[in-house]
Design a protein around this motif. Structure first.
Motif, PDB file in Angstrom:
ATOM      1  N   ASN A 167       6.605 -35.655   8.536  1.00 52.13           N
ATOM      2  CA  ASN A 167       7.589 -34.600   8.769  1.00 52.13           C
ATOM      3  C   ASN A 167       7.578 -33.934  10.059  1.00 52.13           C
ATOM      4  OD1 ASN A 167       9.835 -32.694   7.406  1.00 52.13           O
ATOM      5  ND2 ASN A 167       7.959 -31.239   7.361  1.00 52.13           N
ATOM      6  N   ASP A 168       6.334 -33.748  10.627  1.00 46.74           N
ATOM      7  CA  ASP A 168       6.121 -32.802  11.968  1.00 46.74           C
ATOM      8  C   ASP A 168       6.981 -33.762  13.055  1.00 46.74           C
ATOM      9  OD1 ASP A 168       4.728 -30.955  10.863  1.00 46.74           O
ATOM     10  OD2 ASP A 168       2.721 -32.095  11.143  1.00 46.74           O
ATOM     11  N   LYS A 169       6.756 -35.092  12.875  1.00 46.60           N
ATOM     12  CA  LYS A 169       7.632 -35.968  13.794  1.00 46.60           C
ATOM     13  C   LYS A 169       8.969 -35.900  13.784  1.00 46.60           C
ATOM     14  CE  LYS A 169       8.003 -40.815  15.005  1.00 46.60           C
ATOM     15  NZ  LYS A 169       7.854 -42.241  14.572  1.00 46.60           N
ATOM     16  N   ARG A 170       9.354 -35.663  12.460  1.00 45.82           N
ATOM     17  CA  ARG A 170      10.666 -35.521  12.106  1.00 45.82           C
ATOM     18  C   ARG A 170      11.510 -34.235  12.937  1.00 45.82           C
ATOM     19  NH1 ARG A 170      13.494 -31.470  10.024  1.00 45.82           N
ATOM     20  NH2 ARG A 170      11.842 -31.151   8.379  1.00 45.82           N
ATOM     21  N   LYS A 171      10.537 -33.264  12.605  1.00 44.82           N
ATOM     22  CA  LYS A 171      10.795 -31.836  13.402  1.00 44.82           C
ATOM     23  C   LYS A 171      10.875 -32.112  14.998  1.00 44.82           C
ATOM     24  CE  LYS A 171       8.738 -28.666   9.988  1.00 44.82           C
ATOM     25  NZ  LYS A 171       7.452 -27.873   9.957  1.00 44.82           N
ATOM     26  N   GLU A 172      10.051 -33.033  15.591  1.00 47.08           N
ATOM     27  CA  GLU A 172       9.770 -33.017  17.010  1.00 47.08           C
ATOM     28  C   GLU A 172      11.188 -33.867  17.215  1.00 47.08           C
ATOM     29  OE1 GLU A 172       6.326 -34.972  17.624  1.00 47.08           O
ATOM     30  OE2 GLU A 172       5.116 -33.239  17.163  1.00 47.08           O
ATOM     31  N   GLU A 173      11.521 -35.099  16.712  1.00 45.56           N
ATOM     32  CA  GLU A 173      12.736 -35.932  16.854  1.00 45.56           C
ATOM     33  C   GLU A 173      14.009 -35.021  16.765  1.00 45.56           C
ATOM     34  OE1 GLU A 173      12.869 -39.289  17.873  1.00 45.56           O
ATOM     35  OE2 GLU A 173      11.123 -38.364  18.905  1.00 45.56           O
ATOM     36  N   THR A 174      14.067 -34.136  16.043  1.00 44.03           N
ATOM     37  CA  THR A 174      15.243 -33.518  15.722  1.00 44.03           C
ATOM     38  C   THR A 174      15.299 -32.508  16.897  1.00 44.03           C
ATOM     39  OG1 THR A 174      15.085 -33.526  13.329  1.00 44.03           O
ATOM     40  CG2 THR A 174      16.500 -31.963  14.233  1.00 44.03           C
ATOM     41  N   LYS A 175      14.326 -31.621  17.341  1.00 42.06           N
ATOM     42  CA  LYS A 175      14.506 -31.051  18.338  1.00 42.06           C
ATOM     43  C   LYS A 175      14.937 -31.691  19.686  1.00 42.06           C
ATOM     44  CE  LYS A 175      11.986 -27.335  20.975  1.00 42.06           C
ATOM     45  NZ  LYS A 175      12.637 -27.814  22.401  1.00 42.06           N
ATOM     46  N   ARG A 176      14.347 -33.172  19.880  1.00 44.21           N
ATOM     47  CA  ARG A 176      14.796 -33.791  21.111  1.00 44.21           C
ATOM     48  C   ARG A 176      16.341 -33.950  21.123  1.00 44.21           C
ATOM     49  NH1 ARG A 176      15.283 -38.972  22.599  1.00 44.21           N
ATOM     50  NH2 ARG A 176      14.634 -39.775  20.618  1.00 44.21           N
ATOM     51  N   ILE A 177      16.542 -34.557  19.817  1.00 42.95           N
ATOM     52  CA  ILE A 177      18.076 -34.874  20.022  1.00 42.95           C
ATOM     53  C   ILE A 177      18.967 -33.669  20.038  1.00 42.95           C
ATOM     54  CG2 ILE A 177      19.837 -35.680  18.355  1.00 42.95           C
ATOM     55  CD1 ILE A 177      17.743 -37.386  17.044  1.00 42.95           C
ATOM     56  N   VAL A 178      18.790 -32.522  19.404  1.00 48.47           N
ATOM     57  CA  VAL A 178      19.434 -31.562  19.599  1.00 48.47           C
ATOM     58  C   VAL A 178      19.563 -30.754  21.039  1.00 48.47           C
ATOM     59  CG1 VAL A 178      19.719 -28.806  19.096  1.00 48.47           C
ATOM     60  CG2 VAL A 178      19.374 -30.707  17.378  1.00 48.47           C
ATOM     61  N   ASP A 179      18.357 -31.004  21.613  1.00 52.35           N
ATOM     62  CA  ASP A 179      18.511 -30.601  23.152  1.00 52.35           C
ATOM     63  C   ASP A 179      19.124 -31.382  23.926  1.00 52.35           C
ATOM     64  OD1 ASP A 179      16.608 -28.276  22.615  1.00 52.35           O
ATOM     65  OD2 ASP A 179      14.744 -29.470  23.092  1.00 52.35           O
ATOM     66  N   GLU A 180      19.069 -32.510  23.800  1.00 55.64           N
ATOM     67  CA  GLU A 180      19.482 -33.787  24.725  1.00 55.64           C
ATOM     68  C   GLU A 180      21.201 -33.750  24.396  1.00 55.64           C
ATOM     69  OE1 GLU A 180      18.109 -37.502  24.048  1.00 55.64           O
ATOM     70  OE2 GLU A 180      16.058 -37.026  24.955  1.00 55.64           O
ATOM     71  N   ALA A 181      21.577 -33.476  23.015  1.00 48.40           N
ATOM     72  CA  ALA A 181      22.880 -33.428  22.660  1.00 48.40           C
ATOM     73  C   ALA A 181      23.644 -32.040  23.351  1.00 48.40           C
ATOM     74  CB  ALA A 181      23.229 -33.418  21.130  1.00 48.40           C
ATOM     75  N   MET A 182      22.990 -31.069  23.528  1.00 45.64           N
ATOM     76  CA  MET A 182      23.327 -29.653  23.838  1.00 45.64           C
ATOM     77  C   MET A 182      23.745 -29.953  25.336  1.00 45.64           C
ATOM     78  SD  MET A 182      23.234 -26.833  21.872  1.00 45.64           S
ATOM     79  CE  MET A 182      22.557 -25.504  22.557  1.00 45.64           C
ATOM     80  N   GLU A 183      23.055 -30.640  26.226  1.00 44.98           N
ATOM     81  CA  GLU A 183      23.431 -31.108  27.578  1.00 44.98           C
ATOM     82  C   GLU A 183      24.725 -31.788  27.587  1.00 44.98           C
ATOM     83  OE1 GLU A 183      20.123 -32.923  29.777  1.00 44.98           O
ATOM     84  OE2 GLU A 183      18.726 -31.136  29.205  1.00 44.98           O
TER      85      GLU A 183
END
Length: 222
Positions: free
Chosen positions: A136-152
Motif C-alpha cells: 500500500n505504501d508503494k501504491r501511494k508512491e506510484e499514485t503520486k508519481r502518476i498524478v505529478d506526471e499527469a499534471m504536467e
C-alpha cells in the motif's frame, strides 16, 4: 444471464437496493443460516464482520440496511485474525479504521498484485500482513508519481487527457480521481500497453463523462 438463480438487491423491488457485493454475499449466508443449511453461528459472525468491511471500504452510504450491517458487523471484526496486524495496533476496530487503513491496504493488493492474496489475508494468512502494508505504501508512491506526471501533461488543457506507457492500470482510477479533483476538470488517464490501451475516466464540474465515453464507443474495445 442463464443461471439457476440471481441474487441482486435491485431485483423485485427490494427496499434496500444499494448494497455492496460483500453485503449481498452476507445476506445470502444469513438466509442459508436461517433455513438450517449447516452454516454455523461462528461462520455467520465472521461473514458479518466481512460485510461490515466491504460496506465501509466500498464507501457505501451508511443509512438503512448498510448502517445496520456495519453496526452489527464491527463487533465481530476481531474474528478476522489479521485485522489488528493490518492496523498496526490492538483494540476496538472502528469504521474509520476500515476506511483509512484496512480498506486501502487490502485494495492495494488487487491493484498491484493478485487479489487472491487479499482473500488469503482475510482468511488468516498472517505472513502477508507486512507485505500488504508495504504494498500500500508503494501504491501511494506510484499514485503520486502518476498524478505529478499527469499534471504536467494536462497543463493548459480544457479537459485533462493524459497518456503514458509507464503507468500502472491498477492505479489509474485513483490517480484520475485525484487529478480531476485537483484541476476541477474531467480527466482521462490512459495507460499504453503493447497491443491496446486501458484507462480510467473521472468527472468534475458537473460534466457527464458517461455521455462522452458513449460517444467514443466505436473506438473502444470494451
Amino acid at each position: 444471464p442463464n443461471a439457476h438463480a440471481i441474487v441482486h438487491p435491485a431485483l423485485d423491488g427490494y427496499e434496500h437496493p444499494y448494497l455492496c457485493g460483500a453485503a449481498v454475499a452476507f445476506r445470502l449466508v444469513q438466509h442459508l443460516f436461517n433455513i438450517g443449511s449447516g452454516v454455523s453461528v461462528e461462520t455467520l459472525k465472521r461473514c458479518a464482520s466481512l460485510a461490515a468491511y466491504g460496506t465501509v471500504a466500498d464507501v457505501m452510504e451508511l443509512r438503512g440496511e448498510n448502517r445496520t450491517i456495519v453496526m452489527r458487523g464491527l463487533p465481530y471484526t476481531p474474528m478476522v485474525p489479521t485485522a489488528h496486524g493490518l492496523l498496526d495496533r490492538a483494540g476496538t476496530i472502528l469504521a474509520s479504521d476500515i476506511a483509512f487503513k484496512l480498506g486501502p491496504r487490502l485494495n492495494a493488493i488487487g491493484r498491484l498484485d493478485d487479489a487472491r492474496h487479499g482473500v488469503a489475508l482475510l482468511l488468516g494468512d498472517e505472513s502477508k500482513v507486512q507485505w500488504a502494508i508495504e504494498l500500500n505504501d508503494k501504491r501511494k508512491e506510484e499514485t503520486k508519481r502518476i498524478v505529478d506526471e499527469a499534471m504536467e501533461q494536462a497543463e493548459g488543457q480544457e479537459g485533462a487527457v493524459v497518456v503514458s506507457g509507464d503507468w500502472n492500470p491498477g492505479i489509474s482510477g485513483v490517480a484520475a480521481g485525484r487529478l480531476a479533483q485537483e484541476l476541477n476538470l474531467p480527466t482521462v488517464i490512459i495507460c499504453e500497453g503493447e497491443e491496446s490501451c486501458t484507462g480510467s475516466v473521472r468527472s468534475a464540474g458537473g460534466i457527464n463523462v458517461n455521455e462522452i465515453v458513449q460517444s467514443c464507443m466505436p473506438m473502444l474495445v470494451k
